[in-house]
Write an enzyme that holds these catalytic residues in place. Sequence first.
Site, mmCIF file in Angstrom:
data_model
loop_
_atom_site.group_PDB
_atom_site.id
_atom_site.type_symbol
_atom_site.label_atom_id
_atom_site.label_comp_id
_atom_site.label_asym_id
_atom_site.label_seq_id
_atom_site.Cartn_x
_atom_site.Cartn_y
_atom_site.Cartn_z
ATOM 1 N N LYS A 169 -9.355 -0.086 -11.016
ATOM 2 C CA LYS A 169 -9.365 0.959 -9.987
ATOM 3 C C LYS A 169 -10.529 1.925 -10.197
ATOM 4 O O LYS A 169 -10.664 2.501 -11.272
ATOM 5 C CB LYS A 169 -8.063 1.761 -10.050
ATOM 6 C CG LYS A 169 -6.831 1.025 -9.583
ATOM 7 C CD LYS A 169 -5.652 1.966 -9.645
ATOM 8 C CE LYS A 169 -4.350 1.226 -9.565
ATOM 9 N NZ LYS A 169 -3.209 2.091 -9.916
ATOM 10 N N CYS A 185 0.394 8.379 5.525
ATOM 11 C CA CYS A 185 0.941 9.296 6.527
ATOM 12 C C CYS A 185 1.733 8.539 7.598
ATOM 13 O O CYS A 185 1.150 7.755 8.354
ATOM 14 C CB CYS A 185 -0.210 10.075 7.168
ATOM 15 S SG CYS A 185 0.353 11.196 8.456
ATOM 16 N N CYS A 245 -3.549 -5.992 -6.902
ATOM 17 C CA CYS A 245 -4.834 -6.372 -6.287
ATOM 18 C C CYS A 245 -5.753 -7.034 -7.302
ATOM 19 O O CYS A 245 -6.822 -7.513 -6.920
ATOM 20 C CB CYS A 245 -5.526 -5.140 -5.703
ATOM 21 S SG CYS A 245 -4.510 -4.203 -4.589
ATOM 22 N N CYS A 300 -3.000 4.934 5.959
ATOM 23 C CA CYS A 300 -3.304 5.640 4.731
ATOM 24 C C CYS A 300 -4.400 6.653 5.011
ATOM 25 O O CYS A 300 -5.363 6.344 5.696
ATOM 26 C CB CYS A 300 -3.808 4.655 3.679
ATOM 27 S SG CYS A 300 -2.711 4.554 2.284
ATOM 28 N N CYS A 324 -1.563 1.738 -2.589
ATOM 29 C CA CYS A 324 -0.554 2.222 -1.639
ATOM 30 C C CYS A 324 0.488 1.135 -1.447
ATOM 31 O O CYS A 324 0.145 0.015 -1.047
ATOM 32 C CB CYS A 324 -1.205 2.578 -0.307
ATOM 33 S SG CYS A 324 0.019 2.942 0.966
ATOM 34 N N SER A 325 1.730 1.458 -1.716
ATOM 35 C CA SER A 325 2.776 0.440 -1.619
ATOM 36 C C SER A 325 3.083 0.099 -0.163
ATOM 37 O O SER A 325 3.524 -1.005 0.135
ATOM 38 C CB SER A 325 4.034 0.909 -2.343
ATOM 39 O OG SER A 325 4.366 2.195 -1.909
HETATM 40 ZN ZN LIG Z 1 -3.840 -2.341 -5.639
HETATM 41 ZN ZN LIG Z 2 -0.929 3.305 2.890
#
Ligand SMILES: [Zn+2]
Ligand SMILES: [Zn+2]
Length: 331
Positions: free
Chosen positions: A101, A122, A97, A128, A108-109
């Site tokens: 962070k 989930c 991204c 997410c 999240c991949s």
């Molecule tokens: Zn990222």
């Molecule tokens: Zn996710």
Amino acid sequence: MPESGRIQVTISSTAEKVVYLVVFHLSFVMFVWSYWKTIFTSPASPSKEFCLSKADKEQYEKEERPESQQEILRRAAKDLPIYTTTASRAIRYCDRCQLIKPDRCHHCSACDICVLKMDHHCPWVNNCVGFSNYKFFLLFLMYSLLYCLFVAATVLQYFIKFWTNELPDTHAKFHVLFLFFVAAMFFISILSLFSYHCWLVGKNRSTIETFRAPTFRNGPDKNGFSLGCSKNLREVFGDEKKYWLLPIFTSLGDGCNFPTRLVIMDPEQLTVSSQNEPAKSSVSSQPFPTRPLSESQNRLLSSDCQWVESGSEEENVKSGTKKHIIVSLES
Ligand SMILES: [Zn+2]
Ligand SMILES: [Zn+2]
């Protein structure tokens, strides 16, 4: 089967019928509402201030040495409210991204974005679970539990009659069996997940942080964001109790900046204690922005000092780092 048999599986009392219908629909509507909100609330991403400027990005990509890259990141992160680093004391940066962070944010991949206060991805909600929908997720678990409990409890008497051969020999027999088993099965599995998340809320920890403690100035601290049980609960559910049971967003903060219990300590004493640590390379010697820690203090911390939360002393003894912090304050 005779008429008497049919009477056994029909509720005769009107009052009982009304209670059943009201409770059933209430728990069902709340369950569907919170499930809907968990699924369709987009995960929150870091704000623009966490992205590198164009010039910094170009320079970062040109640099090949990780030390120089870290230098660029540290300069860019100087004015950001960041208090955690990677385990190797580097600024947490997402290459995918291209942003620094914020604390508690993870890439999240599955969603392919950085998600604020990411808890887990989930598959049951195909979304997410993070800062934007964690409250909805908890309510979804709670209302599905209630729903399953209601179904299992109301079917129980007929379930018992099935085994004592008191039920009429119709297809309803199998509906009773199916209803009870499915409701009981979901109740037991969701109960364990819900209990786990209640414990996480009390400790102000995400599922990811349970497996990998965030690294603060003084080292990894899995309770670093914990402000005491009541304040931890308010961080997720908000200050107004009337909204706690409704799937309406009331979590405190912006998802980028979280109060830590370390900020209550005197920054000078923190410096003293960090000087006692073994010398590190030039890259890791000052991994944090120069902004004083106390600036992250917000209203959650305003009323009383709870930097040693109740029940955590046992863990302090186990953790050498935290013991070290406490000793340096006492001296
Ligand atoms: Zn990222
Ligand atoms: Zn996710």
